[in-house]
Design an enzyme around this catalytic site. Structure first.
Site, PDB file in Angstrom:
ATOM      1  N   GLU A  49       0.868  -1.174   0.000  1.00 36.39           N
ATOM      2  CA  GLU A  49       0.000   0.000   0.000  1.00 36.39           C
ATOM      3  C   GLU A  49       0.906   1.225   0.000  1.00 36.39           C
ATOM      4  O   GLU A  49       1.734   1.385   0.904  1.00 36.39           O
ATOM      5  CB  GLU A  49      -0.857   0.051   1.266  1.00 36.39           C
ATOM      6  CG  GLU A  49      -2.001  -0.915   1.300  1.00 36.39           C
ATOM      7  CD  GLU A  49      -2.834  -0.721   2.557  1.00 36.39           C
ATOM      8  OE1 GLU A  49      -2.711   0.345   3.212  1.00 36.39           O
ATOM      9  OE2 GLU A  49      -3.564  -1.640   2.910  1.00 36.39           O
ATOM     10  N   ASP A  60      -5.541   8.581  10.104  1.00 39.72           N
ATOM     11  CA  ASP A  60      -4.169   8.246  10.472  1.00 39.72           C
ATOM     12  C   ASP A  60      -3.766   8.857  11.804  1.00 39.72           C
ATOM     13  O   ASP A  60      -4.120   9.994  12.124  1.00 39.72           O
ATOM     14  CB  ASP A  60      -3.207   8.716   9.376  1.00 39.72           C
ATOM     15  CG  ASP A  60      -3.419   7.955   8.084  1.00 39.72           C
ATOM     16  OD1 ASP A  60      -3.497   6.720   8.150  1.00 39.72           O
ATOM     17  OD2 ASP A  60      -3.522   8.606   7.021  1.00 39.72           O
ATOM     18  N   TYR A 174     -11.176  -4.351   3.713  1.00 42.23           N
ATOM     19  CA  TYR A 174     -10.256  -3.894   4.754  1.00 42.23           C
ATOM     20  C   TYR A 174     -11.015  -3.836   6.081  1.00 42.23           C
ATOM     21  O   TYR A 174     -11.890  -2.999   6.253  1.00 42.23           O
ATOM     22  CB  TYR A 174      -9.727  -2.504   4.373  1.00 42.23           C
ATOM     23  CG  TYR A 174      -8.508  -2.027   5.120  1.00 42.23           C
ATOM     24  CD1 TYR A 174      -8.443  -2.032   6.506  1.00 42.23           C
ATOM     25  CD2 TYR A 174      -7.409  -1.548   4.420  1.00 42.23           C
ATOM     26  CE1 TYR A 174      -7.324  -1.572   7.171  1.00 42.23           C
ATOM     27  CE2 TYR A 174      -6.273  -1.087   5.076  1.00 42.23           C
ATOM     28  CZ  TYR A 174      -6.244  -1.103   6.452  1.00 42.23           C
ATOM     29  OH  TYR A 174      -5.135  -0.645   7.111  1.00 42.23           O
TER      30      TYR A 174
END
Length: 263
Positions: A49, A60, A174
């Site tokens: 990725e 994040d 995911y």
């Protein structure tokens, strides 16, 4: 079938799970990014990725936020990342997915981004802030070009949404192992395993787990319940620690090999 699909088919035939490594493109620079990707392939990484640096990376934690800022400070853009992938493709067939927020894709133009991805050799996109319900045009362009689109299932995702997410995802689904942002965490397995099993009961597509996974023991444990394990922040931290050192690639690859061997 693109490189991501072929990889999962190959792993399934071999009775293996995928190890997926995340790094931020351009941290510390795109030359090193290319060297790391090539070295990762030899170190047992199945899929890479490449994070597209963005100024407001809401999913994040501080480690990846800082890496994004370092890349942005050098003017790293989506176009430059496509160029980097194009150079990697001259020497490697490792599956590559770009993990980006929607704004850079929107600014580039959805159809143009897909066309550029195909030319560069990108195999998929992961766009955390693009819900599958609002991704109709993107899915249309990506499917037509044989580009995978990976959507997220979180611990808080309602059961009624899991099926449409699984239906819209290509490549893999995911599963986010925690409620929160990226970053190394402990004691993740118990609740995450139940969530992964819940998704797997609703789809035949591969389900990979990421967020908070940082040690070989965690990789080993999660590989028993998921089709793939994704590590990001721990690798990005290893890059940060070695930035400026001549042995950066060698040291980071040694760390990654320890993780990939645990799958």
């Amino acid at each position: 079938m693109n490189r991501i699909d072929r990889k999962f088919e190959q792993l399934k035939e071999q009775g293996k799970k995928a190890f997926i490594a995340f790094i931020t493109a351009g941290d510390p620079n795109l030359k090193v990014t290319g060297e790391l990707v090539l070295a990762f392939e030899k170190a047992g990484v199945d899929i890479v990725e490449l994070g597209v640096p963005f100024s407001d990376p809401m999913a994040d934690g501080p480690v990846i936020q800082a890496s994004s800022q370092r890349a942005l400070d050098q003017g790293i853009s989506l176009s430059k990342i496509f160029d980097c992938v194009r150079r990697i493709r001259q020497r490697s067939d490792i599956p590559i997915a770009l993990m980006t927020y929607y704004n850079p894709v929107f600014h580039f133009g959805q159809e143009n981004a897909v066309k550029a991805a195909v030319k560069a050799g990108v195999d998929g996109f992961i766009i955390p802030d693009l819900p599958c319900e609002e991704a109709g045009d993107w899915i249309k362009y990506a499917k037509k070009a044989n580009i995978s689109t990976v959507f997220f299932v979180a611990p808080t995702t309602l059961p009624a949404r899991i099926k449409p997410i699984a239906h819209g995802s290509n490549g893999f689904i995911y599963y986010v192992s925690l409620t929160g942002v990226t970053g190394a965490k402990q004691n993740l397995l118990k609740e995450a395993a139940a969530g992964i099993r819940r998704v797997r009961r609703m789809t035949q597509k591969p389900v990979c787990v990421g967020f908070g996974i940082s040690t070989p023991a965690q990789v080993r444990a999660f590989s028993r319940v998921a089709d793939g394990v994704i590590v990001g922040s721990a690798i990005v931290r290893a890059i940060e620690k070695n930035t400026g050192q001549r042995d950066l690639v060698k040291n980071v690859v040694r760390f990654v090999r320890n993780l990939s061997c645990a799958v």
